[in-house]
Design an enzyme around this catalytic site. Structure first.
Site: not given
Length: 364
Positions: A26, A28, A30, A185, A212, A215, A300
């Site tokens: 996991h 990202h 970006d 998102g 996801h 959370e 993350d």
């Protein structure tokens, strides 16, 4: 005293943590750019929205902006990174540097996710975005001498209506570096079932996906991700504790997730920033591990959360006195849950992970 406990207390944890083989599921794309790269790419494309052009100050700004306790505020930081990732050259560079940075931190296998729909502003097509990122990862693997293997997860955004299109893109590219699909998102008001057609398409084509969940929203989001949508893994998933009694008794959902070995992609530092956990010492990762869940440890967003896999290991060692045995357990769990063919998973575990941790113990 267990060997892992003894090592944690007698050997420099930071030293063996850096050397330990790691796997991240996991991460990202970006959310992990080098600050200097952001500044250079911003200058090249004429983006003027950065809060500072000093790399050190920019790194601090991202971390401070993320330390809000709000998932929504945390997600706002990505406007800057996505703004400079709109050309083939930029995507290629960011992906190659991502592979280099992960390998330098001891990561031997990584699944890195991103949303192709967020990189179309300069005229790229979805296929061109995916090709640029995959080519960048292959270049990064080459630069590291093959020390790391990187697969990509294509992400659909919860608040848009392109998830089926991205699922179709995932299927089209799955033999060219794409390992699977993700949905990400803001969770609030955007349940995973909204994107059920995408998950159904992936199932029909025998394609891997994670979601996801658990959370910002409670166990009900995990139930929907698993039982309605069919997720193989859960991104974060820490709110599964909502279905665990104080005495450790598991509810039906928690028992299902544990017993069916549905991996939880736990990201401790990020969880603190978004309010899913109060501090490292009270983070539910230790309880979940002791109860037998398939727990994996993840970053993350390395830039936004100001972290690395080594730092996540260090935080867990400090909070729970974990030693090499436990981190080997986390790493093996991650590789076992990877969206890779079984022979490749076995190869990474038997030829890289197990020998790496054996060497750490032998050196103690």
């Amino acid at each position: 005293m267990h060997l892992s406990d003894n090592l944690a207390s007698t050997v420099s944890v930071a030293d063996w943590v850096r050397r330990a083989p790691k796997a991240v599921l996991h991460d990202h794309l970006d959310g992990g750019l080098r600050p200097a790269t952001i500044i250079e790419l911003a200058r090249a494309c004429g983006y003027t929205g950065l809060p500072t052009e000093d790399p050190a100050e920019l790194a601090v700004w991202f971390r401070d902006a993320a330390d809000s306790g709000s998932l929504e505020r945390y997600l706002e930081t990505f406007a800057h990174t996505c703004a400079v990732m709109q050309t083939r050259e930029a995507l290629f560079r960011v992906a190659a540097e991502c592979a280099e940075d992960l390998a330098a931190d001891g990561v031997v296998y990584a699944e890195v996710r991103y949303a192709p729909e967020q990189h179309l502003a300069a005229g790229l097509t979805l296929d061109e975005v995916v090709d640029a990122v995959n080519e960048g990862f292959r270049e990064g693997e080459r630069r590291t001498g093959g020390r790391i293997t990187v697969g990509t997860l294509l992400t659909g955004m919860r608040h848009t209506d392109r998830s089926l299109e991205i699922a179709e893109l995932t299927v089209a590219h799955r033999d060219r570096g794409v390992a699977g699909f993700d949905i990400a998102g803001g969770e609030v008001g955007n349940p995973p079932s909204r994107h059920l057609p995408a998950f159904q398409h992936l199932k029909r084509h025998n394609c891997h996906f994670t979601i996801h969940a658990g959370e910002a929203v409670g166990a009900e989001s995990i139930h929907e991700a698993v039982q309605v949508c069919g997720a193989e893994r859960i991104g974060h998933g820490v709110r599964i504790t909502d279905d665990i009694a104080e005495d450790g008794t598991l509810g039906h959902l928690a028992a299902y997730v544990r017993d069916n070995r549905i991996a939880l992609e736990v990201c401790p530092t990020s969880n603190l920033q978004t309010g899913a956990a109060k501090d490292y010492a009270s983070h539910p990762i230790d309880q979940l591990r002791r109860l037998g869940f398939r727990v994996t440890l993840n970053t993350d967003n390395r830039l936004v959360s100001g972290t690395t896999m080594s730092e996540e290991f260090q935080h867990m060692a400090d909070a729970f006195h974990y030693g090499p045995d436990v981190f080997e357990e986390f790493t093996v769990a991650a590789v076992e849950a990877a969206f890779l063919p079984l022979p490749e998973r076995r190869r990474i575990i038997d030829e890289i992970v197990r020998p790496g941790y054996a060497a750490i113990r032998a050196a103690a």
